[in-house]
Design a protein around this motif. Structure first.
Motif, PDB file in Angstrom:
ATOM      1  N   GLU A 130      40.332 -84.502  34.484  1.00  0.00           N
ATOM      2  CA  GLU A 130      39.289 -83.582  34.027  1.00  0.00           C
ATOM      3  C   GLU A 130      39.271 -83.418  32.512  1.00  0.00           C
ATOM      4  N   ALA A 131      40.237 -83.986  31.838  1.00  0.00           N
ATOM      5  CA  ALA A 131      40.328 -83.814  30.387  1.00  0.00           C
ATOM      6  C   ALA A 131      39.358 -84.747  29.667  1.00  0.00           C
ATOM      7  N   GLU A 132      39.066 -84.429  28.413  1.00  0.00           N
ATOM      8  CA  GLU A 132      38.248 -85.311  27.581  1.00  0.00           C
ATOM      9  C   GLU A 132      39.090 -86.504  27.140  1.00  0.00           C
ATOM     10  N   MET A 133      38.467 -87.664  27.077  1.00  0.00           N
ATOM     11  CA  MET A 133      39.192 -88.840  26.623  1.00  0.00           C
ATOM     12  C   MET A 133      39.580 -88.712  25.155  1.00  0.00           C
ATOM     13  N   GLU A 134      38.651 -88.155  24.345  1.00  0.00           N
ATOM     14  CA  GLU A 134      38.888 -88.007  22.903  1.00  0.00           C
ATOM     15  C   GLU A 134      38.502 -86.591  22.481  1.00  0.00           C
ATOM     16  N   PRO A 135      39.363 -85.609  22.730  1.00  0.00           N
ATOM     17  CA  PRO A 135      39.036 -84.230  22.358  1.00  0.00           C
ATOM     18  C   PRO A 135      38.961 -84.056  20.842  1.00  0.00           C
ATOM     19  N   GLU A 136      38.090 -83.127  20.410  1.00  0.00           N
ATOM     20  CA  GLU A 136      37.965 -82.878  18.972  1.00  0.00           C
ATOM     21  C   GLU A 136      39.242 -82.275  18.408  1.00  0.00           C
ATOM     22  N   THR A 137      39.824 -81.350  19.179  1.00  0.00           N
ATOM     23  CA  THR A 137      41.093 -80.746  18.770  1.00  0.00           C
ATOM     24  C   THR A 137      42.198 -81.316  19.639  1.00  0.00           C
ATOM     25  N   LEU A 138      43.144 -81.989  19.022  1.00  0.00           N
ATOM     26  CA  LEU A 138      44.193 -82.640  19.790  1.00  0.00           C
ATOM     27  C   LEU A 138      45.190 -81.610  20.311  1.00  0.00           C
ATOM     28  N   PRO A 139      45.479 -81.623  21.605  1.00  0.00           N
ATOM     29  CA  PRO A 139      46.439 -80.659  22.160  1.00  0.00           C
ATOM     30  C   PRO A 139      47.870 -81.041  21.808  1.00  0.00           C
ATOM     31  N   THR A 140      48.737 -80.051  21.817  1.00  0.00           N
ATOM     32  CA  THR A 140      50.156 -80.334  21.650  1.00  0.00           C
ATOM     33  C   THR A 140      50.727 -80.794  22.991  1.00  0.00           C
ATOM     34  N   VAL A 141      51.768 -81.618  22.920  1.00  0.00           N
ATOM     35  CA  VAL A 141      52.420 -82.107  24.128  1.00  0.00           C
ATOM     36  C   VAL A 141      53.904 -81.785  24.015  1.00  0.00           C
ATOM     37  N   GLN A 142      54.408 -81.041  24.985  1.00  0.00           N
ATOM     38  CA  GLN A 142      55.818 -80.675  25.008  1.00  0.00           C
ATOM     39  C   GLN A 142      56.500 -81.385  26.166  1.00  0.00           C
ATOM     40  N   ILE A 143      57.621 -82.033  25.887  1.00  0.00           N
ATOM     41  CA  ILE A 143      58.370 -82.781  26.896  1.00  0.00           C
ATOM     42  C   ILE A 143      59.761 -82.166  27.015  1.00  0.00           C
ATOM     43  N   SER A 144      60.153 -81.900  28.234  1.00  0.00           N
ATOM     44  CA  SER A 144      61.504 -81.404  28.451  1.00  0.00           C
ATOM     45  C   SER A 144      62.125 -82.142  29.622  1.00  0.00           C
ATOM     46  N   VAL A 145      63.441 -82.264  29.591  1.00  0.00           N
ATOM     47  CA  VAL A 145      64.198 -82.920  30.657  1.00  0.00           C
ATOM     48  C   VAL A 145      65.283 -81.957  31.111  1.00  0.00           C
ATOM     49  N   ASP A 146      65.318 -81.710  32.390  1.00  0.00           N
ATOM     50  CA  ASP A 146      66.274 -80.752  32.949  1.00  0.00           C
ATOM     51  C   ASP A 146      66.159 -79.414  32.225  1.00  0.00           C
ATOM     52  N   ASP A 147      64.893 -79.039  31.911  1.00  0.00           N
ATOM     53  CA  ASP A 147      64.546 -77.775  31.242  1.00  0.00           C
ATOM     54  C   ASP A 147      65.047 -77.685  29.802  1.00  0.00           C
ATOM     55  N   ILE A 148      65.439 -78.829  29.223  1.00  0.00           N
ATOM     56  CA  ILE A 148      65.852 -78.864  27.820  1.00  0.00           C
ATOM     57  C   ILE A 148      64.820 -79.672  27.036  1.00  0.00           C
ATOM     58  N   PRO A 149      64.163 -79.089  26.011  1.00  0.00           N
ATOM     59  CA  PRO A 149      63.159 -79.837  25.240  1.00  0.00           C
ATOM     60  C   PRO A 149      63.786 -81.058  24.555  1.00  0.00           C
ATOM     61  N   VAL A 150      63.053 -82.166  24.566  1.00  0.00           N
ATOM     62  CA  VAL A 150      63.521 -83.340  23.826  1.00  0.00           C
ATOM     63  C   VAL A 150      63.281 -83.079  22.344  1.00  0.00           C
TER      64      VAL A 150
END
Length: 403
Positions: A358-378
């Motif tokens: 459902e997301a835009e392929m090329e949004p005007e404002t780029l979202p932040t992406v947060q990645i975590s493993v075992d609840d610890i942010p990379v």
């Protein structure tokens, strides 16, 4: 400014990056996790803090010359950017140590889990001398240790043809499945150059396909799939085995359909990129692994004739949060097991895909992406890259025709 890559970073945990899908943009994100381990004989590998960085491009061996072959030099580290692979790549960089301390011929092998061992035949230095269509091999010299590299396997360029160039023949005679190897010589029949010509014979062969004087010369233009490169390393994307799976750029679709209506592949070349293109290990070393499997290395360690290893019993719990959306929990797939035996290290990588239809392929404002493993942010990706930056960057999986 120093533009040389950083190959190591210090972090006690997983490294991670995401890349946009080439065709779907922000609708599909491909996430890669990576961690470095110490090899432990007979026990699960142990994580270490001095890790290999996240690689945004392929990196050659330190002594490899990228100008040696127009089809690509041997790769030590493949890029970490890509989708989930159909199978796990097992790549082993090592040296063969002759049993007993010295030998003219011996074997080295890699066995993963309960699969059949993948075995190579190591032979001492020797040469082939060719006079017309007559071929003779010299006796093999003894050796103590021999690197397992594609430069020492069958392939390469038939340099003996220069400066002689038969009328009407193209410039260059090279082996498409291993352009950096040795021993590749072309038989032009009556057009063979006059006098003697010679080549170094490969030190690494398939045990069931040893080179012999009879049948040694290759017919020009003939397929050589019956002589695949012998080794345990990465197959570069530019070599025939992978290049024919690369797919054509979308802008050439109409041209392809005009020439080959209704066909998905012609003469080994694919119209669309095949999923197996992303696997870069030898085909016999592509398999489905989860972790905890055993690996046996024979004659590939300076202390242990048989080195028994165990993959870490580890299944990272991945969580990805895009912008203000709810976190997505994923079970990543183990896609790469790379052993650097001389350094006593292993590099493991996992991948997963975040679907956002459902997301835009090329949004005007780029979202932040947060990645975590075992609840610890990379850690911040842009600091952990081979070419670190001061600001986050958006990475993208290459489209067909781009890499």
């Amino acid at each position: 400014m120093d533009d040389s890559p950083q190959f190591r970073v210090n972090h006690d945990g997983f490294l991670g990056l995401f890349a946009l899908d080439a065709d779907l943009g922000w609708q599909t994100l491909h996430v890669t996790l990576k961690r470095t381990f110490e090899l432990v004989e007979g026990a699960p590998m142990k994580p270490i803090t001095r890790q290999y960085a996240l690689y945004t491009q392929d990196h050659l061996f330190d002594d490899a010359d990228p100008m040696d072959s127009p089809m690509g030099a041997p790769i030590q580290f493949e890029s970490d950017i890509g989708p989930v692979k159909p199978k796990t790549d097992v790549v082993v960089h090592a040296q063969c140590y002759a049993p007993g301390g010295e030998s003219t011929v011996c074997e080295a092998s890699v066995q993963v889990a309960k699969e059949d061992p993948v075995t190579l035949r190591l032979v001492g230095d020797r040469v082939a001398v060719v006079t017309g269509e007559h071929v003779r091999f010299s006796a093999a010299k003894s050796f103590i240790v021999r690197p397992i590299r594609y430069e020492f396997a069958f392939g390469g360029v038939d340099g003996s043809m220069y400066p002689y160039q038969p009328e009407g023949s193209p410039m260059g005679y090279h082996c498409e499945t291993n352009p950096v190897g040795t021993g590749y010589m072309v038989d032009l029949g009556d057009d063979n150059p006059p006098g003697e010509r010679w080549t170094s014979l490969p030190n690494i062969e398939h045990p069931d396909q040893p080179l012999k004087p009879e049948g040694f010369l290759c017919k020009y233009g003939a397929e050589i799939e019956d002589r695949p490169p012998a080794g345990f390393g990465w197959i570069p994307r530019t070599w025939k085995q992978r290049a024919q799976k690369h797919g054509m750029p979308k802008e050439l679709d109409s041209f392809w359909n005009l020439l080959f209506p209704g066909k998905k592949a012609v003469a080994g070349m694919s119209k669309d990129r095949e999923d197996t293109y992303w696997n870069g290990a030898q085909e016999a070393l592509q398999m489905e692994l989860e972790g905890f499997e055993k690996i046996m290395l024979t004659n590939l360690h300076h202390k242990h004739r048989e080195l028994k290893l165990v993959l870490p019993i580890l299944q990272p719990r991945l969580k990805v949060t895009v912008g203000e959306e709810e976190p997505v929990k994923l079970r990543p797939t183990l896609v790469t097991v790379q052993l650097e035996v001389e350094r006593n290290e292993a590099i493991l990588s996992w991948r997963a895909t975040v679907e956002r239809p459902e997301a835009e392929m090329e949004p005007e404002t780029l979202p932040t992406v947060q990645i975590s493993v075992d609840d610890i942010p990379v850690p911040p990706t842009h600091e952990m890259l081979d070419y670190p930056t001061d600001a986050p960057q958006i990475l993208q999986v290459p489209k067909p025709g781009e890499g």
